[in-house]
Design an enzyme around this catalytic site. Structure first.
Site, PDB file in Angstrom:
ATOM      1  N   HIS A  56       0.855  -1.190   0.000  1.00  0.00           N
ATOM      2  CA  HIS A  56       0.000   0.000   0.000  1.00  0.00           C
ATOM      3  C   HIS A  56       0.888   1.236   0.000  1.00  0.00           C
ATOM      4  CE1 HIS A  56      -3.502   2.530   0.654  1.00  0.00           C
ATOM      5  NE2 HIS A  56      -2.712   3.259   1.421  1.00  0.00           N
TER       6      HIS A  56
ATOM      7  N   ASP B 288     -15.181   2.099   6.985  1.00  0.00           N
ATOM      8  CA  ASP B 288     -14.131   2.948   6.426  1.00  0.00           C
ATOM      9  C   ASP B 288     -14.623   3.744   5.225  1.00  0.00           C
ATOM     10  OD1 ASP B 288     -11.330   3.855   6.065  1.00  0.00           O
ATOM     11  OD2 ASP B 288     -11.595   2.818   4.168  1.00  0.00           O
TER      12      ASP B 288
ATOM     13  N   ARG C  39     -14.354  12.323   6.238  1.00  0.00           N
ATOM     14  CA  ARG C  39     -13.093  13.002   6.560  1.00  0.00           C
ATOM     15  C   ARG C  39     -12.698  13.949   5.442  1.00  0.00           C
ATOM     16  NH1 ARG C  39      -9.533   8.289   6.662  1.00  0.00           N
ATOM     17  NH2 ARG C  39      -7.829   9.777   6.791  1.00  0.00           N
TER      18      ARG C  39
ATOM     19  N   SER D  25      -7.767   3.491   8.670  1.00  0.00           N
ATOM     20  CA  SER D  25      -8.423   3.381   7.359  1.00  0.00           C
ATOM     21  C   SER D  25      -7.661   2.419   6.459  1.00  0.00           C
ATOM     22  CB  SER D  25      -8.500   4.770   6.712  1.00  0.00           C
ATOM     23  OG  SER D  25      -8.948   4.673   5.377  1.00  0.00           O
TER      24      SER D  25
ATOM     25  N   LYS E 122      -8.729  -2.031   5.818  1.00  0.00           N
ATOM     26  CA  LYS E 122      -9.002  -2.620   4.491  1.00  0.00           C
ATOM     27  C   LYS E 122      -7.997  -3.711   4.164  1.00  0.00           C
ATOM     28  CE  LYS E 122      -8.962   1.320   2.374  1.00  0.00           C
ATOM     29  NZ  LYS E 122      -9.262   2.741   2.299  1.00  0.00           N
TER      30      LYS E 122
END
Length: 426
Positions: free
Chosen positions: A85, A164, A171, A186, A190
């Protein structure tokens, strides 16, 4: 699960208190079900931004987000699973060459990706510039492709961490995107819910990143590495430089083209360097430390893996990519060396050209973007191209020109070379 009053939870965090496990479990669940209103969750998010959370609070918040939906079971995949990520940057197309490369080396990469918002591009938007390619796969399709090819890049299903999805949108419009506990929970909710066995994080630092300082990036990386470990996912993070765009292409189709160059054994040195650094970390985390990703790029295995992955999702790997109707070339005003290229300014310029979106529902323009002719450290003569702006609509170019006007700085001497990988955290 106990029942609490939302206003009491908000007050507790507003006054710098530590939320109990019960309060956290309740508020995340109640918000997902619509019992806690958006304005109440907005107030709580702002209190978290201002007052922070302890490690145990963040861990519980993440667990509650995971519990809001399903958790994928990848136990039928015969290879070790590992994902990557990135916290988002400008020209950050690394997922595109990295996923098939790591698959070509023997791991399976369940890459659930997102769309771009603001100046950072989304992986799915880039891939959708390939004719026919589709981002949405059912869970069965996702698992079958992971088993057969070892590589999937697709949209996360609605069932993964629905808390999320709802909180992320909130947000974005309430000025609370930067809260480190909320960023960490967040991302990790995931990634843990997708079922991967190991995870490598690319935490960007600099003008083009969410984290402008190394200290903030380090705090975010440490928080996420600890969250991964607490949930049984082997996690490591690299802090990487994002003051300069990655590679020469910033946009959608142009970034796909650059990714294919990397898979063909070429491409910009910085993109190759970061792709290989992350591939080695992923393979090591997956228990394949002897695999050689550089060899898989050189001998064509990574390219074969890319083509198979694109085809499996309906894409045509040999189809021509969209090209822009309008191209504006910006030239150097003096001789010298490129001292800096501001990632944020170039990212916003690409967004102005149509490569990104201001709201979730906006379309993106496949052909739009910025192509750099010169990168930091390179010599330039007056009149030579510095960068070009690409758009389908000439009306978009003036605003992009204004954004990029100060992006490239030229000096009399070559600047020192900044390292791409700043730090490793495990």
């Amino acid at each position: 699960m106990g029942t609490f009053a939302a206003v009491d939870v908000i007050r507790a965090k507003r006054d710098g208190g530590v939320l109990s496990d019960g309060q956290i479990d309740w508020v995340v669940d109640a918000y997902t079900r619509g019992v806690v209103a958006d304005e109440q969750m907005s107030a709580l998010a702002m209190a978290i931004l201002l007052n922070g959370m302890t490690g145990p609070e963040i861990a519980r918040w993440t667990a509650a987000m995971i519990a809001s939906g399903e958790r994928l079971d990848l136990s039928t995949v015969p290879r070790p699973t590992v994902d990557k990520h990135s916290t988002g940057g400008v020209g950050d197309k690394i997922t595109l060459p990295l996923t098939p490369l790591v698959a070509a080396c023997g791991a399976a990469v369940p890459q659930l990706s997102g769309r771009g918002l603001g100046h950072t591009g989304g992986t799915l938007d880039k891939l959708e510039s390939i004719p026919g390619w589709r981002a949405t796969l059912g869970n069965d399709e996702f698992l079958a492709q992971l088993r057969d090819l070892g590589a999937v890049i697709c949209a996360a299903g609605a069932g993964l961490a629905p808390a999320d999805r709802k909180l992320y949108a909130l947000r974005d419009v309430t000025g609370t995107v930067e809260a480190i506990p909320l960023i960490a929970s967040s991302i990790m909710s995931k990634k843990i819910a997708e079922g991967t066995g190991a995870l490598v994080l690319d935490v960007k630092v600099g003008s083009g990143a969410f984290m402008k300082s190394v200290a903030d990036a380090r705090e975010l990386a440490r928080t996420m590495v600890e969250l991964g470990g607490a949930h049984g996912v082997r996690t490591v993070a690299l802090l990487t430089e994002m003051s300069t765009p990655l590679g020469r292409a910033v946009g959608n189709a142009v970034e796909v083209a650059e990714s294919v160059e990397v898979l063909a054994g070429g491409g910009p040195p910085d993109v190759v360097e970061l792709t290989l650094a992350l591939a080695r970390e992923m393979l090591d985390a997956a228990g394949l430390p002897d695999a050689d990703p550089a060899a898989a790029l050189a001998d064509g295995r990574a390219m074969d893996s890319w083509r198979a992955m694109v085809r499996a999702q309906g894409g045509a790997p040999d189809a021509p990519l969209a090209s822009a109707n309008e191209v504006e070339v910006v030239r150097a005003g003096a001789d010298g060396y490129v001292a800096a290229v501001d990632a944020y300014a170039i990212g916003v310029a690409a967004w102005r050209l149509g490569a990104g979106r201001a709201r979730k529902e906006d379309p993106v323009v496949a052909a739009a973007g910025v192509v750099l002719h010169k990168r930091p450290g390179e010599a330039v003569r007056a009149g030579e191209p510095l960068y070009e702006l690409r758009a389908d609509d000439a009306g978009r170019i003036p605003a992009a020109l204004a954004e990029a006007a100060e992006a490239v700085r030229i000096s009399a001497t070559a600047p020192p070379v900044a390292p791409l990988v700043i730090e490793r955290i495990d």
